[in-house]
Motif scaffolding. Structure first.
Motif, PDB file in Angstrom:
ATOM      1  N   GLN A  96       0.845  -1.199   0.000  1.00  9.42           N
ATOM      2  CA  GLN A  96       0.000   0.000   0.000  1.00  9.42           C
ATOM      3  C   GLN A  96       0.877   1.244   0.000  1.00  9.42           C
ATOM      4  OE1 GLN A  96      -2.688   1.595   3.382  1.00  9.42           O
ATOM      5  NE2 GLN A  96      -4.077   0.362   2.132  1.00  9.42           N
ATOM      6  N   LYS A  97       0.568   2.157  -0.922  1.00  4.82           N
ATOM      7  CA  LYS A  97       1.310   3.404  -1.016  1.00  4.82           C
ATOM      8  C   LYS A  97       0.341   4.577  -1.056  1.00  4.82           C
ATOM      9  CE  LYS A  97       5.286   1.397  -3.390  1.00  4.82           C
ATOM     10  NZ  LYS A  97       6.201   1.467  -4.557  1.00  4.82           N
ATOM     11  N   ILE A  98       0.828   5.737  -0.668  1.00  7.32           N
ATOM     12  CA  ILE A  98       0.017   6.949  -0.719  1.00  7.32           C
ATOM     13  C   ILE A  98       0.595   7.860  -1.790  1.00  7.32           C
ATOM     14  CG2 ILE A  98      -0.766   8.992   0.535  1.00  7.32           C
ATOM     15  CD1 ILE A  98      -0.668   7.375   3.091  1.00  7.32           C
ATOM     16  N   ILE A  99      -0.180   8.123  -2.827  1.00 11.20           N
ATOM     17  CA  ILE A  99       0.224   8.985  -3.931  1.00 11.20           C
ATOM     18  C   ILE A  99      -0.847  10.044  -4.116  1.00 11.20           C
ATOM     19  CG2 ILE A  99       0.763   9.107  -6.401  1.00 11.20           C
ATOM     20  CD1 ILE A  99       1.765   6.264  -6.249  1.00 11.20           C
ATOM     21  N   ASN A 100      -0.435  11.301  -4.055  1.00  9.17           N
ATOM     22  CA  ASN A 100      -1.386  12.421  -4.142  1.00  9.17           C
ATOM     23  C   ASN A 100      -2.501  12.282  -3.113  1.00  9.17           C
ATOM     24  OD1 ASN A 100       0.089  13.499  -6.291  1.00  9.17           O
ATOM     25  ND2 ASN A 100      -1.146  12.451  -7.830  1.00  9.17           N
ATOM     26  N   SER A 101      -2.120  11.903  -1.906  1.00 11.74           N
ATOM     27  CA  SER A 101      -3.039  11.762  -0.767  1.00 11.74           C
ATOM     28  C   SER A 101      -4.041  10.619  -0.941  1.00 11.74           C
ATOM     29  CB  SER A 101      -3.800  13.073  -0.522  1.00 11.74           C
ATOM     30  OG  SER A 101      -2.896  14.137  -0.277  1.00 11.74           O
ATOM     31  N   GLN A 102      -3.827   9.741  -1.915  1.00 10.01           N
ATOM     32  CA  GLN A 102      -4.725   8.612  -2.144  1.00 10.01           C
ATOM     33  C   GLN A 102      -4.002   7.308  -1.834  1.00 10.01           C
ATOM     34  OE1 GLN A 102      -8.016   8.911  -3.063  1.00 10.01           O
ATOM     35  NE2 GLN A 102      -7.736  11.140  -2.943  1.00 10.01           N
ATOM     36  N   LYS A 103      -4.695   6.391  -1.145  1.00  8.81           N
ATOM     37  CA  LYS A 103      -4.127   5.084  -0.861  1.00  8.81           C
ATOM     38  C   LYS A 103      -4.289   4.170  -2.067  1.00  8.81           C
ATOM     39  CE  LYS A 103      -4.887   5.143   4.157  1.00  8.81           C
ATOM     40  NZ  LYS A 103      -5.545   4.448   5.298  1.00  8.81           N
ATOM     41  N   LEU A 104      -3.180   3.601  -2.500  1.00  2.16           N
ATOM     42  CA  LEU A 104      -3.192   2.719  -3.659  1.00  2.16           C
ATOM     43  C   LEU A 104      -2.423   1.446  -3.354  1.00  2.16           C
ATOM     44  CD1 LEU A 104      -2.272   5.325  -6.444  1.00  2.16           C
ATOM     45  CD2 LEU A 104      -4.557   4.503  -5.876  1.00  2.16           C
ATOM     46  N   LEU A 105      -2.884   0.348  -3.960  1.00  2.00           N
ATOM     47  CA  LEU A 105      -2.124  -0.891  -3.886  1.00  2.00           C
ATOM     48  C   LEU A 105      -1.154  -0.927  -5.061  1.00  2.00           C
ATOM     49  CD1 LEU A 105      -4.316  -3.991  -2.924  1.00  2.00           C
ATOM     50  CD2 LEU A 105      -2.349  -3.049  -1.723  1.00  2.00           C
ATOM     51  N   SER A 106       0.080  -1.227  -4.788  1.00  2.00           N
ATOM     52  CA  SER A 106       1.103  -1.289  -5.819  1.00  2.00           C
ATOM     53  C   SER A 106       1.798  -2.641  -5.763  1.00  2.00           C
ATOM     54  CB  SER A 106       2.126  -0.167  -5.616  1.00  2.00           C
ATOM     55  OG  SER A 106       3.172  -0.246  -6.557  1.00  2.00           O
ATOM     56  N   LEU A 107       2.197  -3.152  -6.926  1.00  2.00           N
ATOM     57  CA  LEU A 107       2.934  -4.413  -6.948  1.00  2.00           C
ATOM     58  C   LEU A 107       4.212  -4.294  -6.130  1.00  2.00           C
ATOM     59  CD1 LEU A 107       2.712  -5.446 -10.724  1.00  2.00           C
ATOM     60  CD2 LEU A 107       1.304  -6.264  -8.840  1.00  2.00           C
ATOM     61  N   SER A 108       4.643  -5.398  -5.561  1.00  2.00           N
ATOM     62  CA  SER A 108       5.929  -5.408  -4.889  1.00  2.00           C
ATOM     63  C   SER A 108       7.013  -5.044  -5.900  1.00  2.00           C
ATOM     64  CB  SER A 108       6.214  -6.787  -4.289  1.00  2.00           C
ATOM     65  OG  SER A 108       6.432  -7.734  -5.330  1.00  2.00           O
ATOM     66  N   GLN A 109       8.177  -4.658  -5.413  1.00  2.00           N
ATOM     67  CA  GLN A 109       9.261  -4.270  -6.310  1.00  2.00           C
ATOM     68  C   GLN A 109       9.665  -5.432  -7.218  1.00  2.00           C
ATOM     69  OE1 GLN A 109       9.329  -1.127  -6.408  1.00  2.00           O
ATOM     70  NE2 GLN A 109      11.189  -0.428  -5.388  1.00  2.00           N
ATOM     71  N   GLU A 110       9.656  -6.643  -6.674  1.00  2.00           N
ATOM     72  CA  GLU A 110      10.038  -7.805  -7.466  1.00  2.00           C
ATOM     73  C   GLU A 110       9.004  -8.100  -8.558  1.00  2.00           C
ATOM     74  OE1 GLU A 110      12.045  -7.771  -3.658  1.00  2.00           O
ATOM     75  OE2 GLU A 110       9.904  -7.785  -4.138  1.00  2.00           O
ATOM     76  N   ASP A 111       7.717  -8.032  -8.200  1.00  2.00           N
ATOM     77  CA  ASP A 111       6.679  -8.279  -9.196  1.00  2.00           C
ATOM     78  C   ASP A 111       6.616  -7.140 -10.208  1.00  2.00           C
ATOM     79  OD1 ASP A 111       5.878 -10.766  -8.175  1.00  2.00           O
ATOM     80  OD2 ASP A 111       4.620  -9.802  -6.663  1.00  2.00           O
ATOM     81  N   THR A 112       6.947  -5.933  -9.779  1.00  2.00           N
ATOM     82  CA  THR A 112       7.037  -4.806 -10.716  1.00  2.00           C
ATOM     83  C   THR A 112       8.133  -5.067 -11.737  1.00  2.00           C
ATOM     84  OG1 THR A 112       6.220  -3.183  -9.109  1.00  2.00           O
ATOM     85  CG2 THR A 112       7.523  -2.339 -10.950  1.00  2.00           C
ATOM     86  N   PHE A 113       9.276  -5.548 -11.271  1.00  2.00           N
ATOM     87  CA  PHE A 113      10.375  -5.850 -12.189  1.00  2.00           C
ATOM     88  C   PHE A 113       9.959  -6.917 -13.196  1.00  2.00           C
ATOM     89  CE2 PHE A 113      13.890  -8.662 -13.322  1.00  2.00           C
ATOM     90  CZ  PHE A 113      14.711  -7.767 -13.991  1.00  2.00           C
TER      91      PHE A 113
END
Length: 262
Positions: A96-113
């Protein structure tokens, strides 16, 4: 994008990609329709029979300024080429990350790669392969490469028959942009000496911007980990998708547009 570049102006995009679980599609579609986005597939096409072979669906909205914003909803990172991508812990590993004050689910760094490596593979065509795909990988390696769980990446690549695909992404990141990747990690994915030599001859920093059609085709062949994968790919793409799939979709849409009388 913002987690790698921190400034959206540094990375141009044509559309926004959103990964969802299969059972979330109808809810996402309803939200997008309420926001004025329209599905690229005909509205009266039966959902289940038409979409079950699709891994993405495009929505678009035209603004008064005539600008068009596209959003692609993905139920899978990539289509089967030739195997369905299997990352069983992908959602559990999401962060979970906060971007522009919004909570978003983001892939792990490994799955992003892994996703970036597969995305680059999809664009191995002379007119579609752009430097930005290699830059994405290089930026991830430069910012997080030393902290990535390479044992997870190696196992996932092996399980999904994409070891050579991962090697190509690492090689291009290093070859084109001198990305921060150690020789030990590169060697973990390096193919045999013949395939490695051919790949480096087919694509390198001297010919990246002037690839010929035959180079793109040959490189796609080299990316298969073994000949059986290539034969399965030909079966799936040339026969199941292009012939059987096209016939099935044609029948589905015809039935949707011209319902049979009772």
């Amino acid at each position: 994008m913002q987690t790698l570049y921190h400034n959206p102006a540094l990375r141009i995009m044509f559309d926004v990609d959103i990964l969802i679980k299969q059972n979330q599609f109808q809810g996402i579609k309803k939200i997008l329709n309420q926001l004025g986005y329209r599905d690229s597939i005909e509205e009266n096409a039966p959902e289940e029979s038409y979409r079950k072979d699709l891994h993405e669906t495009a929505f678009s909205k035209t603004f008064p300024s005539k600008q068009v914003l596209a959003i692609e909803i993905h139920c899978a990172i990539v289509p089967p080429r030739p195997y369905k991508l299997n990352l069983p812990r992908l959602w559990q590993r999401a962060q979970q990350k906060i971007i522009n004050s919004q909570k978003l689910l983001s892939l792990s760094q490994e799955d992003t790669f892994l996703s970036l490596a597969l995305h680059l593979r999809r664009h191995i065509r002379p007119r579609r392969l752009a430097l930005k795909f290699a830059i994405d990988i290089a930026e991830l390696l430069n910012t997080s490469g030393e902290n990535l769980d390479w044992s997870y990446i190696r196992k996932s690549a092996g399980d999904n028959h994409i070891i050579t695909t991962v090697y190509l992404s690492l090689y291009l990141g290093k070859e084109l942009l001198d990305a921060n990747i150690s020789p030990e990690i590169l060697n973990e994915f390096r193919p045999n000496i013949v395939k490695n030599t051919l790949m480096r001859l087919v694509i390198n920093k001297h010919n990246f911007f002037c690839l010929q059609n035959w180079q793109g085709v040959f490189l796609r062949f080299l990316l298969f980990d073994n000949p059986v994968d290539f034969l399965l790919y030909l079966w799936r793409v040339s026969f199941l998708e292009r012939f059987i799939g096209r016939q099935r979709r044609s029948i589905t849409l015809n039935n949707a547009n011209f319902p049979q009388k009772a």
